[in-house]
Scaffold this motif. Structure first.
Motif: not given
Length: 779
Positions: A265, A299, A308-311, A316, A400, A402, A457
């Protein structure tokens, strides 16, 4: 069969659903606690790595990122070439080499260069640093270098990005002399400027980069990793002053490894409590996308117009797509240097013209001796630059990986636990109990792998797997507990009504009865003493003697039935009710019932002899046997219940016992019993009868003996009876009576012959209306 199985499963769910939910909930909570405390961290890493490799590996090479590798062959060839060693020295090389590499990258059309290393130590020849800085300014090539963080570094001033950057005037510096005469024109640099003296604000502005959470969350501290928080404060270590103003940007290159040392990560921005800093790929992408700050919201990571989608925590997981050599085109550093030499001599480069054109170039070490070998899910021996190349490639055009929201992980965990508990506690199949835990783990692996591949995911696998296995263990324990209770109940409930060895056999074979009831074909046995009221009158002055005689009779009849595997249902005064085929399944229940009936008849015959010798009244037993599908199980009230059967089949068996009186027979069996046992018994067809409340006539038989044990005289009597019965059904009563009279004279003790003869004589005097040869069997 399938319908009965489904009904069993439904009933077990209805009776034990609260226990199933409880087991699932406990298993899920234990798994959640293990995950929260880190007990499952290593297992989850192994499962994640395996799924990542199997389901996301094998992706084609990146079309946007090229790696320039400082490999072992490059180190060897430079060290073995006297001129190159004179010019650039040994590793770590002078900054002059990197100036030449930058010139070649510019000439080859590179979009930007990301140098996965730090340049925080001043060289002995400061002019090399200044020359490198001058080349970067002249070429205008976007060039980005790394910086590390350290607990011993000096804290920086707070960066004010709204104010102009103040620089002190540079001090004069000597003009560097050419390092050699191999390429005099190329190596001779113009007089380099003196090393700039940066103010604290200027240095802070150069290293920091605006980053923030829009919802007020805190960025991770420098030195934090995904698995632990750093204890002492850390601060960034700046590059040498000559490069600070020359490179386009500086970014963090800390390892960011998990607890097992593997890099899975990345976080994109950190803070030292005063300023915020971004990682090297993010710093470069901010310029390429025209972003002035990094923002995190919910997120989502945002750079300029791109997201971008992240945690939730702003980190990520990296979508490597394969090991370095499979994902990125790799060019050796020596080949790049060789192309610069070729260009300087006016010759064509050796590399293809489009090798670096419009590409982001990541330069880093791959040689083992450079101490930049890291572990990733794809290999325990990967160059550290694979992380930077992967992040850059993802930021350019990718996604990424997540973590799924915690609610999804918990929901899946409870669902898996519940399915495991319900499945094993309702089905109770030995093979399923063995196979299910293995199938569960494999199924979760496939599910999480497909989610990684299709949705990027990461759904936890170890936690739901532990919950599923835990629930399976709980379900098995419950099953065994229930089975032990059922076994004990069965043993207590049936040991007085069945042969003990049959009870134990039933338990060993797990043929436990459905105590809550089931439809099942069985054979019912009913017996009664003829004229018991008259019999009991003889002992009204001595009732104890009557009890002793009755107990002797019931013991004899019951013993004969138990030896054939029957289950004593009940005693009703002098009557005996027995079941064959329940609770223990018996395919030959009809044959067993017939043998038991004949054995009971023989036992009573022996008793009659003994009773006559003692001066007791004669006992004469009538027996009815019938096979049919009945509903068997525990019936009764909260105060008293017993295992018995109900249904038309039971009613007909009782009617047949009573009908013996009308036919002068001892054992009367129904049509289904005859059908099931006909290969094993000798019978006499008595009549076709219609039971009260029914319109359909059935054929009833007298059971005489087991197959092959009927004497010749009785066989002749049966033949004459059948002849007369045929004439009787044709309403030829006179002819039938003649046959019966002759046989009655020969065998006066045969009851059915005498009874049919009486009926023929009666019908000769008064023929009933609508005679169809069927007798009505009244209650």
């Amino acid at each position: 069969m399938a319908g009965e199985t489904w009904k069993t499963i439904q009933e077990r769910w209805r009776h034990h659903r609260l226990q199933m939910i409880g087991i699932a909930l406990v298993a899920a909570l234990i798994a959640w606690a293990c995950e929260r405390t880190g007990v499952l961290e290593s297992t989850e890493h192994i499962a994640y790595d395996e799924a990542l490799v199997r389901y996301t590996g094998g992706r084609e090479k990146s079309q946007q990122v090229v790696v320039v590798a400082i490999d072992q062959s490059t180190l060897d060839r430079i060290s073995q070439d006297p001129q190159l060693q004179l010019n650039f020295g040994n590793w770590p090389y002078t900054r002059t080499l990197w100036a030449r590499i930058a010139q070649e990258m510019k000439a080859a059309g590179a979009r930007a260069v990301l140098f996965d290393a730090v340049m925080d130590e001043r060289t002995a020849d400061e002019s090399a640093d200044l020359g490198f800085a001058q080349v970067l300014r002249e070429t205008g090539l976007p060039f980005y270098v790394g910086m590390a963080s350290s607990g011993t570094a000096k804290p920086l001033a707070r960066a004010d990005f709204t104010a102009p950057v103040p620089l002190k005037a540079p001090e004069p510096a000597p003009t560097p002399e050419p390092p050699g005469d191999t390429f005099p024109e190329e190596f001779e640099d113009a007089a380099a400027p003196a090393t700039p003296v940066l103010t604290d604000q200027a240095l802070a502005r150069a290293l920091a980069f605006p980053a923030r959470w829009t919802d007020g969350k805190a960025l991770p501290r420098l030195g934090d990793t995904p698995s632990r928080k750093a204890s002492p404060p850390r601060y960034p270590v700046p590059p040498t002053p000559a490069l600070v103003g020359a490179v386009n940007g500086v970014g963090l290159v800390d390892m960011e490894a998990d607890g097992d040392g593997s890099i899975r990560r990345t976080a994109f921005a950190y803070t030292d409590g005063t300023n915020t800093y971004v990682t090297l790929p993010v710093r470069m992408m901010a310029d390429l996308l025209g972003a002035k700050e990094v923002t995190l919201s919910g997120r989502t990571l945002r750079l300029g117009e791109r997201t971008w989608r992240v945690n939730d925590d702003g980190s990520a997981a990296l979508d490597y797509g394969g090991p370095l050599e499979e994902r990125f085109k790799t060019v050796l550093l020596f080949d790049v240097l060789d192309d610069w030499i070729r260009r300087s001599k006016g010759r064509e480069p050796g590399l293809a013209a489009d090798t670096f054109r419009d590409k982001v170039v990541v330069i880093g070490g791959t040689a083992v001796g450079l101490n930049d070998i890291k572990a990733t899910p794809f290999s325990p021996m990967q160059p550290g630059l694979v992380k930077q190349a992967t992040v850059v490639d993802t930021l350019l055009s990718g996604a990424f990986i997540t973590r799924a929201p915690e609610g999804v992980d918990l929901g899946l965990t409870f669902l898996v636990a519940l399915v495991s508990a319900v499945l094993l506690m309702t089905a109770r199949w030995t093979m399923l109990e063995v196979v299910w835990p293995l199938a569960l783990v494999q199924g979760l692996f496939v599910l999480t792998g497909l989610l990684l591949k299709t949705t990027h995911t990461h759904v936890l696998m170890a936690m739901p797997a532990l919950a599923g296995v835990g629930a399976s263990v709980g379900a098995l324990a419950f099953n065994h507990l229930v089975a032990n209770r059922e076994t004990q109940f069965i043993r207590q409930a049936f040991h007085r009504f069945m042969e003990p060895k049959l009870v134990e056999q039933m338990i060993r074979s797990r043929q436990l009865p459905r105590l809550d009831g089931e439809n099942k074909e069985i054979t019912a046995f009913f017996s009664d003493i003829r004229g018991f009221s008259t019999f009991s009158e003889r002992f009204k002055e001595d009732p104890r003697q009557l009890v002793r005689i009755l107990n002797t009779y019931l013991t004899a009849v019951s013993g004969a039935l138990l030896r054939e595997g029957g289950c004593l249902d009940k005693y009703i005064g002098d009557a005996v009710v027995c079941l064959f085929g329940a609770p223990m399944a018996q395919e030959d229940h009809a044959v067993r019932a017939c043998r038991g009936a004949l054995a009971a008849k023989a036992a009573v015959e022996a008793l009659r002899v003994d009773f006559r010798e003692k001066g007791f009244p004669d006992v004469y037993t009538r027996i009815g046997v019938n096979s049919a599908v009945n509903f068997v199980g525990n019936f009764g009230s909260d105060q008293l219940f017993s295992y018995t059967a109900i249904g038309d089949g039971m009613n007909l068996a009782a009617r047949l016992e009573g009908a013996n009186k009308a036919y002068g027979s001892v054992i009367m069996i129904g049509p289904r019993t005859y059908e099931l046992a006909r290969e094993h018994i000798e019978v006499r067809e008595l009549d076709r009868v219609r039971v009260a409340g029914k319109t359909e006539a059935v054929t009833v038989y007298e059971l005489l003996a087991l197959r092959g044990q009927l004497d010749a005289s009785t066989r002749q009597t049966v033949a004459r009876y059948h002849q007369a019965l045929g004439l009787y059904r044709e309403a030829r009563f006179a002819e039938a009576a003649a046959v019966l009279e002759a046989e009655a004279a020969r065998s006066p003790e045969d009851g059915p012959t005498g009874k049919l003869l009486e009926r023929c004589r009666e019908y000769l005097e008064s023929l009933p209306e609508n005679f169809d040869g069927v007798a009505n069997l009244e209650k």
